[in-house]
Design a protein around this motif. Structure first.
Motif, short mmCIF file in Angstrom:
data_model
loop_
_atom_site.label_atom_id
_atom_site.label_comp_id
_atom_site.label_asym_id
_atom_site.label_seq_id
_atom_site.Cartn_x
_atom_site.Cartn_y
_atom_site.Cartn_z
N GLN A 112 -7.85 7.61 4.67
CA GLN A 112 -7.17 6.51 3.97
C GLN A 112 -7.80 6.22 2.61
O GLN A 112 -7.10 5.89 1.66
CB GLN A 112 -7.20 5.26 4.85
CG GLN A 112 -6.40 4.10 4.29
CD GLN A 112 -6.19 3.01 5.31
OE1 GLN A 112 -5.07 2.66 5.65
NE2 GLN A 112 -7.28 2.46 5.82
N THR A 113 -9.11 6.37 2.51
CA THR A 113 -9.78 6.09 1.24
C THR A 113 -9.50 7.17 0.20
O THR A 113 -9.67 6.94 -1.00
CB THR A 113 -11.30 5.97 1.46
OG1 THR A 113 -11.80 7.21 1.99
CG2 THR A 113 -11.62 4.85 2.43
N LEU A 114 -9.09 8.35 0.66
CA LEU A 114 -8.84 9.46 -0.27
C LEU A 114 -7.38 9.61 -0.66
O LEU A 114 -7.06 10.39 -1.56
CB LEU A 114 -9.31 10.78 0.37
CG LEU A 114 -10.82 10.95 0.57
CD1 LEU A 114 -11.09 12.29 1.23
CD2 LEU A 114 -11.57 10.85 -0.74
N PRO A 135 -5.58 2.78 11.60
CA PRO A 135 -4.80 2.63 10.38
C PRO A 135 -3.52 3.45 10.41
O PRO A 135 -3.56 4.67 10.56
CB PRO A 135 -5.75 3.10 9.27
CG PRO A 135 -6.69 4.02 9.97
CD PRO A 135 -6.85 3.49 11.36
N GLU A 140 -9.26 6.80 9.19
CA GLU A 140 -9.94 5.79 8.38
C GLU A 140 -10.59 6.42 7.16
O GLU A 140 -10.56 5.84 6.06
CB GLU A 140 -10.99 5.07 9.23
CG GLU A 140 -10.41 4.10 10.23
CD GLU A 140 -11.48 3.34 10.99
OE1 GLU A 140 -11.46 2.10 10.95
OE2 GLU A 140 -12.34 3.99 11.61
N LYS A 141 -11.19 7.59 7.34
CA LYS A 141 -11.82 8.29 6.21
C LYS A 141 -10.76 8.81 5.24
O LYS A 141 -10.93 8.77 4.03
CB LYS A 141 -12.71 9.41 6.72
CG LYS A 141 -13.93 8.94 7.49
CD LYS A 141 -14.75 10.11 7.97
CE LYS A 141 -16.06 9.65 8.62
NZ LYS A 141 -15.83 8.86 9.83
N THR A 183 0.83 -1.21 0.00
CA THR A 183 0.00 0.00 0.00
C THR A 183 0.86 1.26 0.00
O THR A 183 0.68 2.15 -0.84
CB THR A 183 -0.93 0.01 1.23
OG1 THR A 183 -1.80 -1.12 1.18
CG2 THR A 183 -1.76 1.28 1.27
N PRO A 235 -2.03 6.02 6.68
CA PRO A 235 -2.09 7.48 6.46
C PRO A 235 -1.07 8.24 7.30
O PRO A 235 -0.48 9.21 6.82
CB PRO A 235 -3.53 7.83 6.89
CG PRO A 235 -4.29 6.57 6.80
CD PRO A 235 -3.31 5.48 7.16
N PRO A 254 -5.19 7.79 -2.40
CA PRO A 254 -4.82 7.65 -3.82
C PRO A 254 -5.15 8.89 -4.64
O PRO A 254 -4.35 9.30 -5.50
CB PRO A 254 -5.65 6.44 -4.27
CG PRO A 254 -5.85 5.64 -3.04
CD PRO A 254 -6.01 6.64 -1.94
N TRP A 262 1.28 3.95 -3.14
CA TRP A 262 0.95 5.37 -2.96
C TRP A 262 2.14 6.26 -3.30
O TRP A 262 2.00 7.24 -4.02
CB TRP A 262 0.53 5.62 -1.52
CG TRP A 262 -0.82 5.09 -1.15
CD1 TRP A 262 -1.77 4.61 -2.01
CD2 TRP A 262 -1.38 4.98 0.16
NE1 TRP A 262 -2.88 4.20 -1.31
CE2 TRP A 262 -2.68 4.43 0.02
CE3 TRP A 262 -0.92 5.29 1.43
CZ2 TRP A 262 -3.51 4.17 1.11
CZ3 TRP A 262 -1.74 5.06 2.53
CH2 TRP A 262 -3.02 4.51 2.37
#
Length: 235
Positions: free
Chosen positions: A194-196, A99, A191-192, A49, A102, A198, A53
């Motif tokens: 982390q999805t952004l 997580p 957590e939020k 990961t 990030p 990329p 990135w």
């Protein structure tokens, strides 16, 4: 120190030789380094990961000619070792609700820039060696190229090893403080975020992330974290 961490540090320094000192076969790329660190340290998903990135982050800055690009591979290696040290010190397994990717990514960017200190140091040493060899040839004395080449490899290896250890200690200290002290709302924001990441990497790739733009990176990241923290508080 666990044997896996020692092996990871050695492999990171060896892979870094491929950056400029030997070969240049793209073994020093962040994705390769992240995969190698993940396999050695028992965290393959985290290594892949972070490697992916960071690979995207500086994809638009190829190391052409004499350009010195951020050393993403060494920074990813330092981050992986640092996170492993953190978990080992705390005696805990990776928590999916906390997580670390990030957090590591936020530290990798400045580390990658300052790990380029290897290149100016080796170039300065190379210039001095070139002057000595030139004087030897002008004086009709044996130049001896094997010794300087071996010393160049050794200098690059030791510099990479030192910077990786230094970076890993920084990451470990920050991670220990964060994991042990920060509230649940912070990790909800992570957590939020982390999805952004990329999408953020693609955006920052367009910026180039030169040294003068690190301030914008830090400001944008802080604003995102603050926004997600406020959102988590409201929900």
């Amino acid at each position: 120190m666990p044997a896996g961490i020692c092996w990871a540090l050695l492999v990171a320094a060896i892979l870094n030789l491929d950056r400029l000192a030997l070969g240049q076969n793209a073994f020093w790329r962040p994705l390769v380094a992240g995969a190698a660190m993940g396999a050695i340290l028992g965290q393959p998903k985290l290594g892949l990961t972070l490697g992916l990135w960071v690979e995207v982050l500086w994809l638009g800055r190829p190391p052409l000619g004499g350009a010195i690009v951020p050393n993403g591979a060494l920074a990813v290696s330092a981050a992986m070792v640092g996170l492993t040290l953190c978990l080992s010190f705390l005696g805990t397994a990776p928590d999916p609700h906390k997580p670390l990717a990030p957090l590591a990514m936020a530290l990798i960017v400045p580390l990658a820039h300052y790990m380029t200190l290897i290149e100016p140091a080796t170039r300065l040493w190379g210039l001095k060696t070139h002057d000595r060899l030139t004087k030897a040839l002008e004086g009709d004395r044996p130049a001896g190229l094997l010794g300087p080449n071996l010393r160049a490899f050794g200098l690059t290896f030791l510099a990479a090893l030192f910077l990786t250890v230094f970076g890993a200690i920084i990451v470990a200290l920050i991670a220990v403080i964060t994991v042990s002290s920060f509230p649940t709302r912070f990790w909800l924001a992570m957590e939020k975020l982390q999805t952004l990441i990329p999408l953020l990497c693609l955006a920052y790739m367009g910026m180039g992330l030169h040294r003068r733009k690190l301030g914008y990176y830090a400001m944008a990241t802080a604003i995102l974290l603050a926004s997600f923290s406020l959102l988590s508080w409201a929900l």
